[in-house]
Enzyme design. Structure first.
Site, PDB file in Angstrom:
ATOM      1  N   GLY A   1      31.225  14.272  85.034  1.00 33.53           N
ATOM      2  CA  GLY A   1      31.843  15.590  85.076  1.00 33.53           C
ATOM      3  C   GLY A   1      33.111  15.579  84.266  1.00 33.53           C
ATOM      4  O   GLY A   1      33.418  14.595  83.596  1.00 33.53           O
TER       5      GLY A   1
ATOM      6  N   ILE B   1      25.420   7.472  86.874  1.00 36.20           N
ATOM      7  CA  ILE B   1      24.509   8.395  87.560  1.00 36.20           C
ATOM      8  C   ILE B   1      25.020   9.834  87.525  1.00 36.20           C
ATOM      9  O   ILE B   1      24.347  10.755  87.967  1.00 36.20           O
ATOM     10  CB  ILE B   1      24.240   7.974  89.021  1.00 36.20           C
ATOM     11  CG1 ILE B   1      25.555   7.688  89.759  1.00 36.20           C
ATOM     12  CG2 ILE B   1      23.312   6.785  89.080  1.00 36.20           C
ATOM     13  CD1 ILE B   1      25.353   7.373  91.238  1.00 36.20           C
TER      14      ILE B   1
ATOM     15  N   VAL C   1      30.473   8.910  87.416  1.00 32.00           N
ATOM     16  CA  VAL C   1      30.049   8.224  88.633  1.00 32.00           C
ATOM     17  C   VAL C   1      29.018   7.157  88.268  1.00 32.00           C
ATOM     18  O   VAL C   1      28.057   7.429  87.553  1.00 32.00           O
ATOM     19  CB  VAL C   1      29.468   9.210  89.651  1.00 32.00           C
ATOM     20  CG1 VAL C   1      29.094   8.485  90.929  1.00 32.00           C
ATOM     21  CG2 VAL C   1      30.450  10.321  89.945  1.00 32.00           C
TER      22      VAL C   1
ATOM     23  N   ASP D   1      33.643  23.916  95.454  1.00 32.00           N
ATOM     24  CA  ASP D   1      32.633  23.640  94.417  1.00 32.00           C
ATOM     25  C   ASP D   1      31.311  23.248  95.079  1.00 32.00           C
ATOM     26  O   ASP D   1      30.683  22.268  94.693  1.00 32.00           O
ATOM     27  CB  ASP D   1      33.147  22.524  93.501  1.00 32.00           C
ATOM     28  CG  ASP D   1      32.326  22.387  92.226  1.00 32.00           C
ATOM     29  OD1 ASP D   1      31.641  23.373  91.855  1.00 32.00           O
ATOM     30  OD2 ASP D   1      32.356  21.298  91.625  1.00 32.00           O
TER      31      ASP D   1
END
Ligand code: NAG
Ligand code: NAG
Ligand code: NAG
Ligand code: NAG
Ligand code: NAG
Ligand code: NAG
Ligand code: NAG
Ligand code: NAG
Ligand code: NAG
Length: 892
Positions: free
Chosen positions: A720, A717, A725, A845
């Protein structure tokens, strides 16, 4: 020294007379130098033969030594006068090695018999020098290569036996020069190139056996000149075309087999008078047409008639009464229905004189008619009778009880009516009885229990009424019972369930039986296949079914079972098919179902199950299971389109905050300390086995692998630089399955390790209701032995704010109130990490894709990869702020 030299010696010196005499005495009294007596060539050739033998298990060649004349060596015979080797006979001696070409020097050889050894390599072409050779017997060895053309030099050869070797290539043309050849035995090789025409030139042929070679081609007409032929075996030779009519002129033929080819055409009507000596006629598995000639009635010596699997047609009119020696009649799979007639079976009458008949195979012959009572006059030797797949009607004659030798009786797929004759109980040797797909209606006779050797009983697809006879419990050898599709009523007799022999199948489905499954079912510990579907059974599923641990198929479909699936069934892990659909079962789907590795099909449809549908194991493959028609189920894979399950967590939310804190907080505090030390250890690079607290959720690499379906692309899903993930469903031993997001760190990337630690620390320090909840972490090695680190979060079903803002579908749905709420949640979270924790944390972030939404659209700040803790000794501090809910989720 030989006698000739001795003679010359005598001429030169009179004194030497004495020596001559001595020499004579010497030569006759001892054999020490006897090897050199007779022919040196033979001696050397035999030594060469011996030298090529690499293994001689019975030491048959140890006698081949200097102590004896080679004529006395075992396996060797010599001519009386000339002392030359005329036979080399070493059958079945277990010899290994190759055949020396020097054998071609044994020029007086008449016979070479080396059958049933392990000679390999080629047959030496030097054998072609053996012009006196009559018998070359090399059957059952490992000779390879081609049949040497030079063999044509063996002009006196009568027997050429090369069967059961690995010979290839085609039969050499030069063979036609072997004008005395009478027995050519080349079966079971790899010979190709067809059965050659030129073989017809060998007019002395008596035995030709070539079966099981991939010859191809057709049978040459020229073979019709083999007037002396008695044996012709060319089955399984890939032969096409018609059988030349010249073959049927070979009136001395005794054994004639062309089975398993592709031969077509019809048989000459006069075959019976043309081949009066036939004992074996085997043309099965071809494409022959026309009638089976009635003239076969005149082949009075026939012992075996196999004409099955052809396209013969027309009424069977062979009169078998003269075939007194017939042992086997196999005519199955032809079309012997006489047009417009209903007495196709009249020929049975003529079988009564065939007192040696052992097998009668007449299945699928399209016979229409009544089975004559004369069936009972067949030989008492008869062990198998196949009449299945015809259209025999009327009743099964009770005279069948006279066939006391029967082991197998196949009357299936006919139109028999009425009852199974009780005389069947007289067939004491019966092992296999099939009457399936008839119209038998009356109750099963008790006498069936007299068949004490019965192993398989097939009665399905009839209209049989009444009870299952208790006497079946006397069939102590029964291993398969199929009574499916009948009208049986009453209960399952426990006598059947107590048959230890019943290991194969028990199929009682589609009957009108009633009651529940008797608990005696537990005795069927070795049973593999149990079908009780559509059976009208009721009550609960007996837990003793869990003792049938060998089951591979269990079908309870279409009954009226109530209650839950008993937990004892968890022992049925060998099941491949499990069907309990169309009952009235309720409760949760048992946890064990998705752990059965062999399960290929699961059907629990049309019951009243409730709760969560698992997503692993058999539930991972949409075509492998069905849960249709259970209105209270939730969850499962998305393709099921079931409603989402209400998470336990969201229920908890309703508890007043303070109660939870008071009750749970102290426990959590302790756990958290342990978790904290767990994280710390990891940071020090030490392997950590567990969190140290038994109650803390532990996950292994393997569990995460399962949860995410092997980290599959479908479950990815987000991705990065430092991590990927996956969504997944984590199954914890004593908890419900839970939706999670698994963040797998890319440890090969610089900084990933650091970000893992950062998140770990944040998690330890700052649990808050608007910070993404980490359920646990996993620091382990994967199956390749690489370091593996992952964080397991609670899954946020509504995705990220980024998704909502930028996806066309959802934009309109974020209303003003929701947006304000999200802003408030994020602000609360930031305020919290900046100001209210002992350690100040900078997220670093923050962006819409890092703000996630739960079912109730509550926002959570996640992704603390880049977070920094602004207190140098922060790790040494005990976290002071937390929220119970997120940690509550860490408990089972
Ligand atoms: C020669 O053969 C004989 C008979 O098998 C055996 O007894 C004897 O030991 C053999 N001699 C040698 C030297 O192998
Ligand atoms: C025996 O046969 C071999 C091989 O065929 C040959 O080389 C040799 O000369 C022959 N020996 C005698 C003595 O004939
Ligand atoms: C077989 O015999 C026929 C007639 O006798 C002859 O013409 C033919 O050449 C022979 N074939 C072979 C291969 O010897
Ligand atoms: C069979 O043999 C008969 C008599 O020997 C002969 O007349 C006939 O032509 C032969 N038939 C075939 C097909 O060879
Ligand atoms: C059997 O042989 C006899 C005598 O040769 C003959 O009369 C009879 O027709 C033959 N039967 C059949 C069915 O060919
Ligand atoms: C059949 O057997 C009976 C009695 O064994 C005998 O009388 C009869 O001749 C036989 N029939 C034939 C055709 O051999
Ligand atoms: C055939 O069997 C019946 C009994 O089934 C018997 O009465 C009859 O004598 C038998 N016939 C012959 C020819 O053996
Ligand atoms: C079967 O066995 C029972 C009891 O031994 C006996 O009364 C009955 O006659 C037998 N039935 C047959 C057909 O042999
Ligand atoms: C199913 O079971 C429930 C109780 O578990 C019962 O009330 C209901 O009547 C049953 N339905 C049928 C069709 O048997």
């Amino acid at each position: 020294m030989n006698s000739l030299q001795a003679k010359n010696f005598l001429c030169f010196s009179p004194i030497s007379f004495l020596f001559y005499g001595l020499a004579i005495i010497c030569l006759t009294s001892t054999n020490v130098s006897a090897s050199y007596d007779g022919n040196e060539t033979d001696y050397l050739a035999l030594l060469s033969f011996k030298s090529k033998i690499t293994h001689d298990p019975y030491k048959v060649l140890t006698s081949w030594n200097h102590s004896f004349h080679f004529c006395d060596w075992s396996g060797i015979s010599c001519g009386k006068r000339h002392k030359r080797v005329n036979a080399l006979q070493l059958n079945s001696q277990g010899l290994e090695g190759s055949l020396s070409p020097h054998v071609g020097n044994l020029s007086f050889l008449r016979e070479i018999s080396l059958e049933n050894n392990s000679f390999q390599g080629t047959i030496p072409h030097e054998l072609g020098r053996l012009s006196r050779l009559r018998r070359l017997h090399l059957n059952i060895n490992k000779f390879s290569g081609v049949i040497p053309t030079n063999l044509s030099g063996c002009s006196n050869l009568k027997d050429l036996w090369l069967a059961l070797n690995n010979l290839s290539g085609s039969i050499p043309k030069e063979m036609s020069l072997l004008s005395k050849l009478s027995r050519l035995v080349i079966q079971d090789n790899n010979l190709t190139g067809g059965i050659p025409t030129f073989l017809g030139n060998i007019t002395s042929m008596e035995v030709f056996t070539a079966r099981r070679n991939p010859f191809g081609g057709s049978i040459p007409d020229t073979l019709g000149v083999w007037k002396s032929l008695t044996v012709f075996y060319s089955g399984d030779c890939n032969l096409y075309g018609r059988i030349p009519h010249s073959i049927f002129n070979l009136s001395l033929l005794v054994n004639f087999s062309l089975a398993e080819n592709h031969l077509s055409g019809s048989l000459p009507s006069e075959i019976g008078s043309q081949l009066p000596n036939l004992e074996l006629l085997q043309l099965r598995n071809n494409e022959l047409t026309g009638v089976l000639p009635p003239s076969l009635s005149n082949c009075s010596k026939l012992g075996l008639l196999e004409m099955g699997d052809n396209n013969f047609s027309g009424k069977l009119t062979i009169d078998f009464s003269k075939l007194r020696y017939i042992n086997k009649i196999q005519l199955s799979n032809n079309n012997f229905h006489g047009r417009g007639e209903v007495d196709d079976m009249k020929f049975i009458d003529s079988l009564k004189n065939c007192s040696r008949l052992v097998r009668l195979e007449l299945a699928n012959c399209r016979f229409i008619g009544v089975l004559p009572t004369s069936i009972g006059n067949l030989s008492e030797q008869l062990i198998s009778l196949h009449l299945g797949g015809n259209q025999l009607f009327g009743s099964i004659p009770s005279s069948i009880g006279s066939l006391v030798g029967l082991i197998l009786l196949d009357l299936e797929s006919n139109r028999f009516k009425g009852k199974i004759p009780s005389s069947i109980g007289k067939l004491q040797k019966m092992q296999f009885l099939t009457l399936i797909s008839n119209q038998l209606s009356r109750p099963i006779i008790d006498d069936i229990g007299n068949l004490s050797l019965l192993t398989k009983l097939y009665l399905y697809s009839n209209k049989i009424e009444g009870h299952i006879p208790l006497s079946l419990g006397n069939c102590k050898e029964l291993n398969g019972l199929a009574l499916r599709y009948n009208r049986l009523s009453g209960k399952i007799p426990k006598q059947i369930l107590q048959l230890p022999s019943l290991t194969n199948f028990l199929d009682l489905s589609f009957n009108s039986l009633s009651g529940s499954i008797p608990s005696e079912i537990k005795d069927l510990k070795m049973l593999s296949y149990l079908d009780l579907s559509y059976y009208n059974l009721s009550g609960t599923i007996t837990s003793s079914l869990g003792e049938c641990i060998s089951l591979t198929m269990l079908n309870l479909r279409g009954n009226q079972f109530q209650g839950i699936i008993p937990s004892s069934l968890s022992s049925l892990g060998g099941l491949g098919v499990f069907d309990i659909s169309q009952n009235n079962l309720s409760g949760k789907i048992p946890q064990f179902l998705d752990k059965w590795n062999s399960l290929e099909f699961l059907n629990i449809s049309f019951n009243d199950f409730e709760g969560k549908v698992p997503v692993t194991g058999v539930f991972a493959n949409a075509s492998a299971f069905s849960v249709l028609g259970n209105n209270r189920l939730c969850g499962g894979s998305v393709t099921l389109e079931l409603p989402e399950c209400k998470e336990k967590g969201s229920k908890k939310k309703r508890f007043p905050f303070f109660i939870s804190v008071i009750v749970i907080a102290p426990t959590l505090f302790i756990v958290l300390c342990c978790v904290y030390s767990f994280c710390k250890k990891k940071r020090n690079g030490k392997p950590s086995q567990s969190s140290g607290n038994e109650r803390f959720l532990k996950v292994s690499y393997n569990q995460l692998l399962k949860a995410t379906d092997g980290f599959s692309v479908e479950n990815l899903i987000g991705e990065g630089g430092f991590s990927s993930v996956y969504k997944g469903i984590l199954n914890c031993d004593d908890d419900d399955d839970r939706f999670v997001a698994v963040k797998v760190l890319h440890l090969q990337n610089q900084g990933a390790h650091k970000s893992f630690l950062a998140e770990c620390e944040v998690w330890l320090n700052i649990p808050h209701r608007n910070l993404l909840k980490i359920i646990t972490s996993c620091s382990s090695v994967d199956f390749q032995g690489n370091d593996f680190k992952a964080l397991v979060y609670e899954f946020m079903p509504n995705g990220s704010v980024h998704d909502w803002l930028h996806s066309s579908e959802n934009t309109s749905k974020l209303n003003l109130i929701q947006r304000i709420n999200i802003l408030r949640d994020v602000a609360t979270a930031l305020d919290y990490i900046h100001n209210r924790c002992q350690t100040m944390i900078i997220h670093g972030d923050l962006k819409p894709s890092n703000i996630l939404l739960d079912n109730d659209m509550v926002a959570y700040v996640g992704d603390f990869d880049l977070a920094r803790l602004l207190s140098a000794d922060s790790v040494g501090l005990i976290p002071i702020c937390w929220r119970q809910r997120q940690l509550q989720n860490s408990y089972s």
